[in-house]
Motif scaffolding. Structure first.
Motif, short mmCIF file in Angstrom:
data_model
loop_
_atom_site.label_atom_id
_atom_site.label_comp_id
_atom_site.label_asym_id
_atom_site.label_seq_id
_atom_site.Cartn_x
_atom_site.Cartn_y
_atom_site.Cartn_z
N ASP A 11 0.83 -1.21 0.00
CA ASP A 11 0.00 0.00 0.00
C ASP A 11 0.86 1.26 0.00
N ASP A 12 1.95 1.25 0.79
CA ASP A 12 2.87 2.38 0.82
C ASP A 12 3.53 2.58 -0.54
N MET A 13 3.91 1.49 -1.18
CA MET A 13 4.54 1.57 -2.49
C MET A 13 3.59 2.16 -3.52
N VAL A 14 2.35 1.70 -3.52
CA VAL A 14 1.35 2.20 -4.47
C VAL A 14 1.19 3.71 -4.31
N ALA A 15 1.06 4.16 -3.07
CA ALA A 15 0.87 5.59 -2.80
C ALA A 15 2.12 6.39 -3.20
N PHE A 16 3.29 5.88 -2.89
CA PHE A 16 4.54 6.58 -3.19
C PHE A 16 4.74 6.71 -4.70
N ILE A 17 4.47 5.64 -5.43
CA ILE A 17 4.61 5.66 -6.89
C ILE A 17 3.64 6.68 -7.48
N GLU A 39 20.11 -3.55 -4.84
CA GLU A 39 20.45 -4.04 -3.51
C GLU A 39 20.55 -2.85 -2.56
N GLU A 40 19.77 -2.92 -1.52
CA GLU A 40 19.73 -1.84 -0.54
C GLU A 40 19.46 -2.45 0.83
N GLU A 41 20.26 -2.10 1.80
CA GLU A 41 20.08 -2.60 3.16
C GLU A 41 19.01 -1.83 3.93
N ASN A 42 18.79 -0.59 3.52
CA ASN A 42 17.82 0.27 4.18
C ASN A 42 16.40 -0.26 3.94
N PRO A 43 15.58 -0.42 4.98
CA PRO A 43 14.22 -0.91 4.79
C PRO A 43 13.38 -0.03 3.87
N ASP A 44 13.70 1.24 3.77
CA ASP A 44 12.99 2.14 2.86
C ASP A 44 13.72 2.31 1.54
N GLY A 45 14.62 1.40 1.21
CA GLY A 45 15.38 1.48 -0.02
C GLY A 45 14.51 1.44 -1.27
N TRP A 46 13.33 0.86 -1.15
CA TRP A 46 12.41 0.82 -2.29
C TRP A 46 12.03 2.23 -2.74
N LYS A 47 12.03 3.18 -1.79
CA LYS A 47 11.74 4.57 -2.16
C LYS A 47 12.84 5.12 -3.07
N ASP A 48 14.09 4.81 -2.73
CA ASP A 48 15.20 5.21 -3.59
C ASP A 48 15.04 4.59 -4.97
#
Length: 152
Positions: A11-17, A39-48
């Motif tokens: 849900d967070d990904m959908v809203a962010f996109i 590859e990202e260690e940060n839990p919010d790396g998907w935002k990057d």
């Protein structure tokens, strides 16, 4: 630590996109396609990752999810029982039976975007989904073993 259900992350990904003015395309990028795994260690790396997609000029991001179905667990259990017979006390069976607790949950998410002929991929999975995948690979590998017990 990853939660055991990725629905709120989805849900967070959908809203962010959408917040970045991008569209989502429901699609799974297979291993056949040339890919680069983010590859990202940060839990919010998907935002990057989404921000990289936007910076690359991608008009959309692909998104795929896997929800564990009761039938998936049933098929896995049946195959494991067939392959471990008569030993019904195998550790694999216990692990597969435990998966029933996760039926209906999102265990895997994949985001992707194309740039210059390559798919860039971001993946996240729960521990139970990784266990499910390992059990499926075990069943597939064992199914290919041929035992020749003929006396020569």
């Amino acid at each position: 630590m990853q939660p055991d259900n990725l629905i709120s992350l989805k849900d967070d990904m959908v809203a962010f996109i959408a917040g970045h003015g991008m569209r989502r395309l429901n699609a799974y990028v297979t291993e056949d396609v040339p890919t680069v795994i983010f590859e990202e260690e940060n839990p919010d790396g998907w935002k990057d990752f989404v921000e990289h997609a936007k910076a690359a000029g991608s008009p959309f991001v692909t998104m795929s999810e896997v929800i564990l179905e009761k039938s998936d667990v049933a098929i896995l259990l049946e195959q494991l029982r067939d392959q471990t017979f008569p030993d019904d006390n195998s550790e694999e069976l216990d692990d597969a039976e435990y998966l029933v607790n996760h039926v209906g949950k999102v265990g895997y998410l994949q985001l992707g975007f194309a740039h210059q002929g390559v798919m860039f991929i971001f993946e996240v999975a729960t521990d139970w989904y990784d266990s499910f995948q390992n059990l499926m690979e075990t069943v597939t590998d064992l199914g290919g073993i041929v035992v020749d017990d003929s006396d020569e």
